[in-house]
Design a protein around this motif. Structure first.
Motif, mmCIF file in Angstrom:
data_model
loop_
_atom_site.group_PDB
_atom_site.id
_atom_site.type_symbol
_atom_site.label_atom_id
_atom_site.label_comp_id
_atom_site.label_asym_id
_atom_site.label_seq_id
_atom_site.Cartn_x
_atom_site.Cartn_y
_atom_site.Cartn_z
ATOM 1 N N MET A 1 0.814 -1.133 0.080
ATOM 2 C CA MET A 1 0.019 -0.003 0.099
ATOM 3 C C MET A 1 0.861 1.268 -0.009
ATOM 4 S SD MET A 1 -3.644 0.751 0.717
ATOM 5 C CE MET A 1 -4.285 2.170 0.718
ATOM 6 N N ASN A 2 0.675 2.244 -0.793
ATOM 7 C CA ASN A 2 1.104 3.603 -0.779
ATOM 8 C C ASN A 2 1.071 4.107 0.392
ATOM 9 O OD1 ASN A 2 2.525 3.588 -3.486
ATOM 10 N ND2 ASN A 2 0.565 4.047 -4.252
ATOM 11 N N PRO B 1 -4.019 8.054 -9.985
ATOM 12 C CA PRO B 1 -3.802 6.714 -10.558
ATOM 13 C C PRO B 1 -3.929 6.448 -11.888
ATOM 14 C CG PRO B 1 -5.927 6.983 -9.681
ATOM 15 C CD PRO B 1 -5.500 8.258 -9.809
ATOM 16 N N ALA B 2 -3.744 7.528 -12.798
ATOM 17 C CA ALA B 2 -3.885 7.630 -14.134
ATOM 18 C C ALA B 2 -2.701 6.769 -14.975
ATOM 19 C CB ALA B 2 -4.057 9.026 -14.929
ATOM 20 N N ASP B 3 -3.024 6.048 -15.845
ATOM 21 C CA ASP B 3 -1.948 5.696 -16.677
ATOM 22 C C ASP B 3 -1.651 6.653 -17.640
ATOM 23 O OD1 ASP B 3 -1.745 3.282 -15.472
ATOM 24 O OD2 ASP B 3 -3.450 2.661 -16.307
ATOM 25 N N GLN C 1 -10.948 3.019 -12.916
ATOM 26 C CA GLN C 1 -11.363 2.450 -11.717
ATOM 27 C C GLN C 1 -12.301 1.371 -11.890
ATOM 28 O OE1 GLN C 1 -11.877 5.401 -12.808
ATOM 29 N NE2 GLN C 1 -14.111 5.398 -12.867
ATOM 30 N N MET C 2 -13.139 1.244 -13.027
ATOM 31 C CA MET C 2 -14.209 0.332 -13.273
ATOM 32 C C MET C 2 -13.190 -1.075 -13.687
ATOM 33 S SD MET C 2 -16.890 1.537 -12.214
ATOM 34 C CE MET C 2 -18.157 0.373 -12.974
ATOM 35 N N SER C 3 -12.281 -0.776 -14.669
ATOM 36 C CA SER C 3 -12.033 -2.022 -15.357
ATOM 37 C C SER C 3 -10.753 -2.501 -14.501
ATOM 38 C CB SER C 3 -11.529 -1.707 -16.924
ATOM 39 O OG SER C 3 -10.610 -0.633 -16.973
ATOM 40 N N ASP D 1 -4.082 -0.914 -4.794
ATOM 41 C CA ASP D 1 -2.802 -0.680 -4.107
ATOM 42 C C ASP D 1 -1.858 0.328 -4.314
ATOM 43 O OD1 ASP D 1 -2.880 -1.425 -6.920
ATOM 44 O OD2 ASP D 1 -0.942 -2.572 -6.975
ATOM 45 N N ARG D 2 -2.418 1.076 -5.488
ATOM 46 C CA ARG D 2 -1.538 2.475 -5.723
ATOM 47 C C ARG D 2 -2.365 3.607 -5.030
ATOM 48 N NH1 ARG D 2 -1.457 3.518 -11.967
ATOM 49 N NH2 ARG D 2 -2.901 1.726 -12.341
#
Ligand code: SAM
Length: 328
Positions: free
Chosen positions: A1-2, A228-230, A246-248, A253-254
């Motif tokens: 966990m961050n 948490p964006a890629d 956040q849905m898929s 953990d980030r």
């Protein structure tokens, strides 16, 4: 966990838009009464004497619509001036931004996310609940003003709703090619909008990336932020593309954040409303800030377990608060 060091603070639950997916017109919304809102002083006390001592150093102001909060520029100045504030940002719909952009920047807000779900005024007006013509233009002016003032990064948030604005994904992505703007596609979530979600469903980030990559190609990239964006980039583009999935994908953990609502409820996870604590009532009842630190530390310690792992585990039935009430 961050390490959890990022607090999203809702300044007000009211909004001047009625976005289909967020707080649709006609939805029964009980606005927080003014006396229930955290005052500026209470908010500053909580930040300085509770959140900073337990390790929070990054703050995002949101809502509702944060620019509707009276005295918002002064509040920004006070939070930005705290020596422990390492990062301060805001999420806004941009409607009131043009005349406030310079003042906010001078007060210490240097990065901003502006919601922009469409480039077509008619579609935009449909999404924001037909609040009157000319709103798209005013938001666009807000974005231009923020850009001219120097907000960096300047991010544009897009929620993609099938059959409403999904035909514009490439046009929205193209905004990043010639300008240092960062477009972030957020997967549509079923919070406070059950009917629309049931009817329309949602589109995965992977699908969006596929269509963008087919048009221009797509490289992995990076951008400053807490999310948490890629992050990806169209080859040669000035700005980036972010995908919040956040849905898929479960990115618990980030997760590095908690949310404070405008009436002082601290929520450990967006999709968990069973583990919240009411800091405002405690503060008003004279509970010491040391004791509140203790309560927040306890919540931090159990956050990994109560984080959203199973979509239904965090709620007693349907979600009782919309994104605008939680502080999206
Ligand atoms: N009024 C401001 C704005 O429009 O940006 C700040 C509050 S709004 C709740 C914050 C963000 O939450 C916006 O980018 C909005 O698009 C997003 N949001 C609201 N409801 C959502 C939902 N059901 N699914 C995904 N994103 C949502």
């Amino acid at each position: 966990m961050n390490q959890v060091d990022y607090l999203r603070i809702s300044l007000i639950d009211r909004c001047n838009f009625r976005c289909l997916y967020c707080m649709p017109e006609g939805a029964e919304l009980d606005y927080i009464l003014k006396q229930q809102l955290l005052t500026d002083q209470e908010l500053l006390t909580l930040i300085q004497e509770v959140f900073i001592p337990v390790g929070f150093t990054r703050f995002r102001l949101t809502g509702g619509e944060p620019l509707l909060r009276p005295g918002v520029v002064e509040l920004v100045r006070q939070i930005a001036a705290l020596p422990q504030t390492q990062d301060l940002s805001m999420t806004t719909n941009g409607f009131l931004l043009a005349p406030l952009a310079q003042g906010l920047y001078d007060a210490g807000l240097h990065r901003i996310n502006i919601s922009l779900d469409s480039l077509q005024p008619d579609t935009f007006e449909q999404i924001i609940g037909n609040q009157g013509r000319g709103r798209w233009q005013q938001v666009w002016q807000g974005i231009q003003a923020a850009y001219a003032v120097g907000f960096d990064p300047l991010k544009l948030n897009v929620v993609v709703i099938p059959g409403v604005n999904d035909h514009e994904v490439l046009d929205l992505a193209a905004l990043t090619i010639n300008k240092n703007w960062h477009v972030r596609f957020i997967e549509f979530m079923p919070i406070g909008n059950g009917e629309l979600f049931g009817e329309r469903g949602w589109i995965t980030s992977a699908q969006l990336r596929q269509s963008i990559a087919a048009q221009w190609g797509l490289n992995e990239s990076q951008i400053r932020g807490n999310g948490p964006a890629d992050i990806f980039k169209i080859p040669g583009a000035k700005g980036t593309l972010g995908f919040i999935s956040q849905m898929s994908e479960c990115f618990c953990d980030r997760c590095n954040r908690m949310r404070l609502s405008a009436d002082g409820w601290l929520r450990p996870c967006l999709l968990n409303e069973t583990g919240q604590i009411d800091l405002k009532t405690s503060l008003r009842q004279g509970v010491s800030t040391q004791e509140l630190q203790h309560q927040v530390r306890k919540l931090l310690a159990i956050k990994p377990e109560i984080n959203f792992q199973q979509r239904d585990s965090g709620t007693l039935g349907t979600y009782s608060r919309t994104m605008s009430q939680i502080g999206g």
